[in-house]
Design a protein around this motif. Structure first.
Motif, mmCIF file in Angstrom:
data_model
loop_
_atom_site.group_PDB
_atom_site.id
_atom_site.type_symbol
_atom_site.label_atom_id
_atom_site.label_comp_id
_atom_site.label_asym_id
_atom_site.label_seq_id
_atom_site.Cartn_x
_atom_site.Cartn_y
_atom_site.Cartn_z
ATOM 1 N N LEU A 82 0.841 -1.193 0.000
ATOM 2 C CA LEU A 82 0.000 0.000 0.000
ATOM 3 C C LEU A 82 0.876 1.243 0.000
ATOM 4 O O LEU A 82 2.019 1.221 0.430
ATOM 5 C CB LEU A 82 -0.913 0.005 1.230
ATOM 6 C CG LEU A 82 -1.925 -1.129 1.328
ATOM 7 C CD1 LEU A 82 -2.685 -1.040 2.642
ATOM 8 C CD2 LEU A 82 -2.889 -1.099 0.160
ATOM 9 N N ASN A 83 0.326 2.330 -0.511
ATOM 10 C CA ASN A 83 1.073 3.580 -0.551
ATOM 11 C C ASN A 83 0.297 4.620 0.233
ATOM 12 O O ASN A 83 -0.759 5.060 -0.228
ATOM 13 C CB ASN A 83 1.288 4.039 -1.984
ATOM 14 C CG ASN A 83 2.243 5.208 -2.080
ATOM 15 O OD1 ASN A 83 2.901 5.563 -1.117
ATOM 16 N ND2 ASN A 83 2.289 5.815 -3.255
ATOM 17 N N PRO A 84 0.732 5.059 1.382
ATOM 18 C CA PRO A 84 1.924 4.638 2.113
ATOM 19 C C PRO A 84 1.702 3.264 2.756
ATOM 20 O O PRO A 84 0.564 2.831 2.923
ATOM 21 C CB PRO A 84 2.097 5.713 3.177
ATOM 22 C CG PRO A 84 0.710 6.186 3.458
ATOM 23 C CD PRO A 84 -0.018 6.077 2.139
ATOM 24 N N SER A 85 2.787 2.600 3.114
ATOM 25 C CA SER A 85 2.663 1.274 3.724
ATOM 26 C C SER A 85 1.974 1.398 5.085
ATOM 27 O O SER A 85 2.030 2.438 5.739
ATOM 28 C CB SER A 85 4.032 0.615 3.870
ATOM 29 O OG SER A 85 4.825 1.335 4.780
ATOM 30 N N VAL A 86 1.296 0.332 5.470
ATOM 31 C CA VAL A 86 0.525 0.332 6.712
ATOM 32 C C VAL A 86 1.138 -0.687 7.664
ATOM 33 O O VAL A 86 1.375 -1.839 7.276
ATOM 34 C CB VAL A 86 -0.954 -0.025 6.428
ATOM 35 C CG1 VAL A 86 -1.732 -0.133 7.723
ATOM 36 C CG2 VAL A 86 -1.582 0.995 5.496
ATOM 37 N N SER A 87 1.411 -0.259 8.895
ATOM 38 C CA SER A 87 1.947 -1.155 9.914
ATOM 39 C C SER A 87 0.855 -1.484 10.918
ATOM 40 O O SER A 87 0.061 -0.618 11.290
ATOM 41 C CB SER A 87 3.129 -0.509 10.646
ATOM 42 O OG SER A 87 4.207 -0.337 9.754
ATOM 43 N N GLY A 88 0.840 -2.723 11.342
ATOM 44 C CA GLY A 88 -0.173 -3.160 12.296
ATOM 45 C C GLY A 88 0.241 -2.924 13.728
ATOM 46 O O GLY A 88 1.415 -2.818 14.045
ATOM 47 N N ILE A 89 -0.765 -2.819 14.597
ATOM 48 C CA ILE A 89 -0.546 -2.725 16.035
ATOM 49 C C ILE A 89 -0.653 -4.151 16.573
ATOM 50 O O ILE A 89 -1.695 -4.796 16.443
ATOM 51 C CB ILE A 89 -1.583 -1.805 16.696
ATOM 52 C CG1 ILE A 89 -1.461 -0.393 16.113
ATOM 53 C CG2 ILE A 89 -1.403 -1.798 18.208
ATOM 54 C CD1 ILE A 89 -2.598 0.522 16.519
ATOM 55 N N ILE A 90 0.424 -4.642 17.156
ATOM 56 C CA ILE A 90 0.525 -6.045 17.562
ATOM 57 C C ILE A 90 0.217 -6.183 19.045
ATOM 58 O O ILE A 90 0.759 -5.455 19.869
ATOM 59 C CB ILE A 90 1.933 -6.582 17.256
ATOM 60 C CG1 ILE A 90 2.201 -6.451 15.769
ATOM 61 C CG2 ILE A 90 2.090 -8.015 17.730
ATOM 62 C CD1 ILE A 90 3.653 -6.471 15.407
ATOM 63 N N ASN A 91 -0.664 -7.126 19.368
ATOM 64 C CA ASN A 91 -0.960 -7.457 20.755
ATOM 65 C C ASN A 91 -0.685 -8.954 20.917
ATOM 66 O O ASN A 91 -1.528 -9.785 20.589
ATOM 67 C CB ASN A 91 -2.408 -7.120 21.102
ATOM 68 C CG ASN A 91 -2.715 -7.365 22.561
ATOM 69 O OD1 ASN A 91 -2.098 -8.205 23.216
ATOM 70 N ND2 ASN A 91 -3.694 -6.637 23.076
ATOM 71 N N ASN A 92 0.509 -9.287 21.382
ATOM 72 C CA ASN A 92 0.892 -10.687 21.537
ATOM 73 C C ASN A 92 0.177 -11.373 22.699
ATOM 74 O O ASN A 92 0.150 -12.596 22.768
ATOM 75 C CB ASN A 92 2.407 -10.816 21.692
ATOM 76 C CG ASN A 92 3.118 -10.663 20.369
ATOM 77 O OD1 ASN A 92 2.812 -11.371 19.422
ATOM 78 N ND2 ASN A 92 4.053 -9.731 20.300
ATOM 79 N N ASN A 93 -0.407 -10.611 23.607
ATOM 80 C CA ASN A 93 -1.159 -11.209 24.711
ATOM 81 C C ASN A 93 -2.491 -11.766 24.229
ATOM 82 O O ASN A 93 -2.954 -12.788 24.714
ATOM 83 C CB ASN A 93 -1.381 -10.195 25.826
ATOM 84 C CG ASN A 93 -0.090 -9.792 26.491
ATOM 85 O OD1 ASN A 93 0.814 -10.605 26.628
ATOM 86 N ND2 ASN A 93 0.014 -8.540 26.893
ATOM 87 N N ASN A 94 -3.129 -11.072 23.293
ATOM 88 C CA ASN A 94 -4.427 -11.506 22.759
ATOM 89 C C ASN A 94 -4.305 -12.177 21.398
ATOM 90 O O ASN A 94 -5.323 -12.526 20.801
ATOM 91 C CB ASN A 94 -5.379 -10.314 22.639
ATOM 92 C CG ASN A 94 -5.748 -9.741 23.975
ATOM 93 O OD1 ASN A 94 -5.763 -10.448 24.974
ATOM 94 N ND2 ASN A 94 -6.029 -8.453 24.018
ATOM 95 N N TYR A 95 -3.077 -12.296 20.895
ATOM 96 C CA TYR A 95 -2.820 -12.903 19.587
ATOM 97 C C TYR A 95 -3.561 -12.160 18.478
ATOM 98 O O TYR A 95 -4.213 -12.766 17.633
ATOM 99 C CB TYR A 95 -3.208 -14.390 19.570
ATOM 100 C CG TYR A 95 -2.642 -15.183 20.714
ATOM 101 C CD1 TYR A 95 -1.288 -15.487 20.764
ATOM 102 C CD2 TYR A 95 -3.453 -15.620 21.746
ATOM 103 C CE1 TYR A 95 -0.768 -16.207 21.819
ATOM 104 C CE2 TYR A 95 -2.936 -16.342 22.808
ATOM 105 C CZ TYR A 95 -1.587 -16.634 22.834
ATOM 106 O OH TYR A 95 -1.061 -17.346 23.878
ATOM 107 N N THR A 96 -3.489 -10.829 18.476
ATOM 108 C CA THR A 96 -4.176 -10.034 17.455
ATOM 109 C C THR A 96 -3.230 -9.028 16.831
ATOM 110 O O THR A 96 -2.249 -8.604 17.439
ATOM 111 C CB THR A 96 -5.378 -9.270 18.047
ATOM 112 O OG1 THR A 96 -4.911 -8.390 19.077
ATOM 113 C CG2 THR A 96 -6.424 -10.209 18.610
ATOM 114 N N VAL A 97 -3.565 -8.665 15.598
ATOM 115 C CA VAL A 97 -2.895 -7.579 14.898
ATOM 116 C C VAL A 97 -3.998 -6.685 14.353
ATOM 117 O O VAL A 97 -4.919 -7.149 13.679
ATOM 118 C CB VAL A 97 -2.012 -8.090 13.737
ATOM 119 C CG1 VAL A 97 -1.388 -6.927 12.980
ATOM 120 C CG2 VAL A 97 -0.945 -9.036 14.246
#
Length: 88
Positions: free
Chosen positions: A53-68
């Protein structure tokens, strides 16, 4: 031993065997699975990016809930997205 006693003996043996099999099945089904996924600190997602994508999109990572979580521009074709994922 009479025919009636033989039949009764076999019925008792079959019932006892079925009870033992049923209890064994129940016991092993109640045990935790050896294939259960456990979270390891060595296998955490450290980044999740949609660089196509333009601009690139970064996810918000929650490793406790196993979600992005991430937000893409309105009208983005979601079937063509290819993430870049980094793990520890």
């Amino acid at each position: 031993m009479t025919n009636n006693q033989t039949t009764t003996t076999w019925v008792i043996v079959i019932v006892v065997v079925l009870v033992i099999i049923g209890l064994g099945w129940w016991y092993f089904a109640a045990q935790p699975s050896s294939t259960a996924t456990t979270q390891s600190s060595e296998k955490l997602i450290t980044s999740f990016t949609l660089s196509g994508l333009n601009p690139s999109v970064s996810g918000i990572i929650n490793n406790n809930n196993y979600t992005v979580s991430l937000t893409v521009p309105n009208g983005t074709n979601l079937t063509n997205l290819a993430p870049t994922i980094s793990v520890s």
